[in-house]
Motif scaffolding. Structure first.
Motif, PDB file in Angstrom:
ATOM      1  N   UNK A 223       0.820  -1.216   0.000  1.00 21.38           N
ATOM      2  CA  UNK A 223       0.000   0.000   0.000  1.00 21.38           C
ATOM      3  C   UNK A 223       0.855   1.268   0.000  1.00 21.38           C
ATOM      4  N   UNK A 224       2.108   1.158  -0.366  1.00 23.83           N
ATOM      5  CA  UNK A 224       2.967   2.347  -0.419  1.00 23.83           C
ATOM      6  C   UNK A 224       2.390   3.383  -1.383  1.00 23.83           C
ATOM      7  N   UNK A 225       2.393   4.639  -0.922  1.00 25.49           N
ATOM      8  CA  UNK A 225       1.811   5.704  -1.730  1.00 25.49           C
ATOM      9  C   UNK A 225       0.354   5.957  -1.417  1.00 25.49           C
ATOM     10  N   UNK A 226      -0.189   5.184  -0.484  1.00 25.39           N
ATOM     11  CA  UNK A 226      -1.557   5.424  -0.053  1.00 25.39           C
ATOM     12  C   UNK A 226      -1.619   6.620   0.879  1.00 25.39           C
ATOM     13  N   UNK A 227      -2.823   7.126   1.107  1.00 27.27           N
ATOM     14  CA  UNK A 227      -3.020   8.254   2.014  1.00 27.27           C
ATOM     15  C   UNK A 227      -3.673   7.755   3.287  1.00 27.27           C
ATOM     16  N   UNK A 228      -2.905   7.774   4.370  1.00 23.88           N
ATOM     17  CA  UNK A 228      -3.382   7.322   5.676  1.00 23.88           C
ATOM     18  C   UNK A 228      -3.569   8.531   6.573  1.00 23.88           C
ATOM     19  N   UNK A 229      -4.632   8.521   7.357  1.00 24.86           N
ATOM     20  CA  UNK A 229      -4.875   9.607   8.307  1.00 24.86           C
ATOM     21  C   UNK A 229      -4.449   9.118   9.681  1.00 24.86           C
ATOM     22  N   UNK A 230      -3.180   9.376  10.014  1.00 25.36           N
ATOM     23  CA  UNK A 230      -2.565   8.902  11.248  1.00 25.36           C
ATOM     24  C   UNK A 230      -3.291   9.433  12.485  1.00 25.36           C
TER      25      UNK A 230
ATOM     26  N   UNK B 249      -7.721   6.374   0.187  1.00 23.40           N
ATOM     27  CA  UNK B 249      -6.843   5.867  -0.876  1.00 23.40           C
ATOM     28  C   UNK B 249      -5.752   4.964  -0.306  1.00 23.40           C
ATOM     29  N   UNK B 250      -6.015   3.652  -0.161  1.00 23.67           N
ATOM     30  CA  UNK B 250      -7.329   3.037  -0.399  1.00 23.67           C
ATOM     31  C   UNK B 250      -8.250   3.205   0.803  1.00 23.67           C
ATOM     32  N   UNK B 251      -9.517   3.004   0.555  1.00 23.47           N
ATOM     33  CA  UNK B 251     -10.512   3.066   1.624  1.00 23.47           C
ATOM     34  C   UNK B 251     -10.606   1.688   2.268  1.00 23.47           C
TER      35      UNK B 251
END
Length: 237
Positions: A118-125, A133-135
């Motif tokens: 999942x590298x390059x995904x957007x995580x809300x830490x 992205x991804x959900x």
């Protein structure tokens, strides 16, 4: 000096000074790391070690922590390179982050060393998790759930599965395990784009945060060394 002679002299100087071309290519970018010191960075935690070795920032720790910039940024293009250690490892580049004592949270460009890729995904830490992205935020229906609630849970599960499949198709094999990987993060207004080694892995819109520091992460594996280099930023107007 005649114009022709001036041009010849300038071309000769450029030929003799390769760095001139590199400087021109980097116009507008400001280094976030000088390659020698940690000036401009801070560790808001009581644990974790950051040091400069051979022009890199190297992080070691036994618990997760983030090293963050003193300065906040709003609209920008950020670039940085990361090398994960072998074995179990996970990291990320924080941006527009929130920084408190012993806590950093907010947007993170994922650096995933696992087979999940999942590298390059957007995580809300520390907040919404995998929200887009991804959900991957579907919750199973409770045993006492109504038929309507169960149906909704199944629909959310399917939506997440489709989001993950679409993300993996976008990202492909862009991330190179056991090698240096270049990230490029572009934020302008509510538009967010993440690229890994030139491949666009995430391109979304979200207005949760508009400004904040940039950060790099150690995930907390004892004995593991996380390495970062060539960190720079170009602020957009």
């Amino acid at each position: 000096m005649h114009r022709r002679q001036f041009l010849s002299t300038a071309l000769a100087a450029a030929t003799l000074t390769p760095g001139l071309t590199a400087l021109a290519a980097e116009d507008g970018f400001t280094p976030l790391f000088d390659g020698k010191t940690l000036t401009g960075w801070k560790n808001p935690y009581d644990h974790g070690k950051a040091e400069v070795v051979e022009g890199e920032i190297r992080l070691t720790a036994e618990n997760k922590f983030f090293l963050v910039t003193d300065k906040s940024y709003s609209d920008f293009i950020f670039e940085g390179e990361v090398l994960l250690p072998e074995g179990q490892a996970n990291s990320g580049f924080m941006f527009r982050a929130h920084v408190e004592k012993k806590r950093v949270f907010g947007y993170q460009a994922e650096v995933d060393g696992s087979g999940r890729k999942w590298s390059g995904g957007l995580y809300d830490e520390g907040r919404r998790g995998w929200f887009i992205s991804p959900k991957n935020d579907a919750k199973p229906a409770k045993p006492e759930a109504t038929e309507e609630e169960k149906k909704k849970a199944e629909e959310e599960k399917k939506m997440c599965q489709e989001s993950i499949a679409a993300f993996r198709k976008r990202a492909g094999e862009a991330f190179k395990r056991n090698d240096w990987n270049k990230y490029r993060i572009t934020c302008q207004g509510k538009k967010i784009k993440i690229e890994v080694n030139g491949v666009v892995t995430t391109e979304v819109e979200d207005d949760m945060d508009a400004s904040g520091p940039v950060g790099i992460q150690h995930h907390g594996e004892k004995g593991q060394v996380y390495r970062f280099r060539n960190l720079r930023i170009k602020e957009l107007k």
